[in-house]
Design a protein around this motif. Sequence first.
Motif, PDB file in Angstrom:
ATOM      1  N   GLU A 161       0.744  -1.510   0.287  1.00 35.28           N
ATOM      2  CA  GLU A 161       0.321   0.143   0.080  1.00 35.28           C
ATOM      3  C   GLU A 161       0.724   1.292  -0.312  1.00 35.28           C
ATOM      4  OE1 GLU A 161      -2.018  -0.620   3.586  1.00 35.28           O
ATOM      5  OE2 GLU A 161      -3.891  -1.158   2.447  1.00 35.28           O
ATOM      6  N   GLN A 178       2.489   1.950  -3.337  1.00 37.93           N
ATOM      7  CA  GLN A 178       1.136   2.821  -4.256  1.00 37.93           C
ATOM      8  C   GLN A 178       0.717   3.923  -4.478  1.00 37.93           C
ATOM      9  OE1 GLN A 178      -0.835   0.841  -5.979  1.00 37.93           O
ATOM     10  NE2 GLN A 178      -0.186  -0.671  -6.503  1.00 37.93           N
ATOM     11  N   ASP A 205      -9.718   4.021  -3.635  1.00 35.52           N
ATOM     12  CA  ASP A 205      -9.313   2.937  -4.114  1.00 35.52           C
ATOM     13  C   ASP A 205      -9.564   3.217  -6.422  1.00 35.52           C
ATOM     14  OD1 ASP A 205      -9.141   0.466  -2.686  1.00 35.52           O
ATOM     15  OD2 ASP A 205     -10.407   0.768  -1.537  1.00 35.52           O
ATOM     16  N   ASP A 235      -8.355   0.101 -11.658  1.00 31.48           N
ATOM     17  CA  ASP A 235      -7.534  -1.178 -11.821  1.00 31.48           C
ATOM     18  C   ASP A 235      -7.166  -1.721 -10.261  1.00 31.48           C
ATOM     19  OD1 ASP A 235      -6.315   0.883 -11.059  1.00 31.48           O
ATOM     20  OD2 ASP A 235      -4.533   1.638 -12.715  1.00 31.48           O
ATOM     21  N   ARG A 239      -5.351  -0.134  -7.811  1.00 32.66           N
ATOM     22  CA  ARG A 239      -4.521   0.663  -7.790  1.00 32.66           C
ATOM     23  C   ARG A 239      -4.812   2.107  -6.639  1.00 32.66           C
ATOM     24  NH1 ARG A 239      -2.446  -0.370 -12.828  1.00 32.66           N
ATOM     25  NH2 ARG A 239      -0.113  -1.110 -13.035  1.00 32.66           N
ATOM     26  N   ARG A 285       5.736   1.993 -11.532  1.00 31.93           N
ATOM     27  CA  ARG A 285       4.680   2.338 -11.002  1.00 31.93           C
ATOM     28  C   ARG A 285       3.991   1.142 -10.551  1.00 31.93           C
ATOM     29  NH1 ARG A 285      -1.264   2.630 -15.643  1.00 31.93           N
ATOM     30  NH2 ARG A 285      -2.388   3.009 -13.195  1.00 31.93           N
ATOM     31  N   THR A 334       2.601  -2.411  -9.194  1.00 34.06           N
ATOM     32  CA  THR A 334       0.780  -3.619  -9.528  1.00 34.06           C
ATOM     33  C   THR A 334       0.392  -3.447  -9.189  1.00 34.06           C
ATOM     34  OG1 THR A 334       2.215  -5.175  -8.596  1.00 34.06           O
ATOM     35  CG2 THR A 334       3.184  -5.106 -10.364  1.00 34.06           C
ATOM     36  N   PRO A 335      -0.986  -3.906  -9.254  1.00 33.92           N
ATOM     37  CA  PRO A 335      -2.161  -3.336  -8.327  1.00 33.92           C
ATOM     38  C   PRO A 335      -1.995  -4.779  -7.627  1.00 33.92           C
ATOM     39  CG  PRO A 335      -2.284  -3.824 -11.045  1.00 33.92           C
ATOM     40  CD  PRO A 335      -0.790  -4.148 -10.677  1.00 33.92           C
ATOM     41  N   LEU A 336      -2.421  -4.219  -6.645  1.00 36.04           N
ATOM     42  CA  LEU A 336      -3.074  -4.457  -5.069  1.00 36.04           C
ATOM     43  C   LEU A 336      -3.146  -6.537  -5.578  1.00 36.04           C
ATOM     44  CD1 LEU A 336      -3.932  -2.279  -2.177  1.00 36.04           C
ATOM     45  CD2 LEU A 336      -1.923  -3.466  -2.582  1.00 36.04           C
TER      46      LEU A 336
END
Length: 273
Positions: A64, A67, A122, A125, A127, A186, A188-190
């Motif tokens: 987190e 992000q 949130d 995608d 993120r 960048r 990666t998504p959670l």
Amino acid sequence: FVIFVPACLPGSSARAMAPLLRAGLRSSATAMPLVAPALSLLLLLLLGRPLLAASGSGGAGDAEVAQLKCAVCELAMAEANVLVAELGLDLKNEDDVIDFADSLCTLSKREGRWLRRLDVKDTKDGRLAVQNMTEFGECRMECLLVRKACQSALGKAQELLVDLLRTGADADELRAKVCKASCRKRPTPLKQKRTDEEFVPGHDAGMLQMMENRDKMRAETGQVFDIMKRDELDTMSDGDREAQAAQDAFAEQLREAREDSGRDWRGREMEEL
């Protein structure tokens, strides 16, 4: 509207503390000049209540933080650029600039107050994004999360930030150089779904300033204060007022004992004026 009062013992009412404080004043009348610095610090800690969640760790996950640190860093640089002028920071004084940079991620200081305006959102995608709200919110888990992101982004870049501030760099240059590492890749998504925390409006700027001043007074003097609204003060009983007066007198004796010992409340040698 708001008044500083010294804090009572944790978990005890002022009425219950009155006999103890009076007894302490009688027994300490001759012994106070001999109080060791370590004992003074212990007594001050007993007279105070622990600071609230603003000084605790948020337990934020690294994923987190990754992000958020780019966006939080960029907001921090914009805030720093404004605060330099607002606070009248002396850019020629290196120590002042170091303290300023070190305080940007500190919730209990004016320089870090901006963190209370941030809300974590949130995205579709998977993120996380940060929204700068128009008011200050309660400091809960997301508040501690953005603080940790701020610390992660600025920790290794503090020396660079200090140098740039001292040369008069503007917000764009600060963002480009200080946030370069945090924004390079960048994330990666959670992998796990996060529970969003509702943004709840908190104290206004005036109250936050009083809280910041309280913490500054504690850091400088060792005296712990509570912030009490005037209507709360008006409802104090006679016993509460008596205990408050006794506690004030006791704190003054502690200050005099520290001065006689030649050490501050942390036990360090005081510089001669």
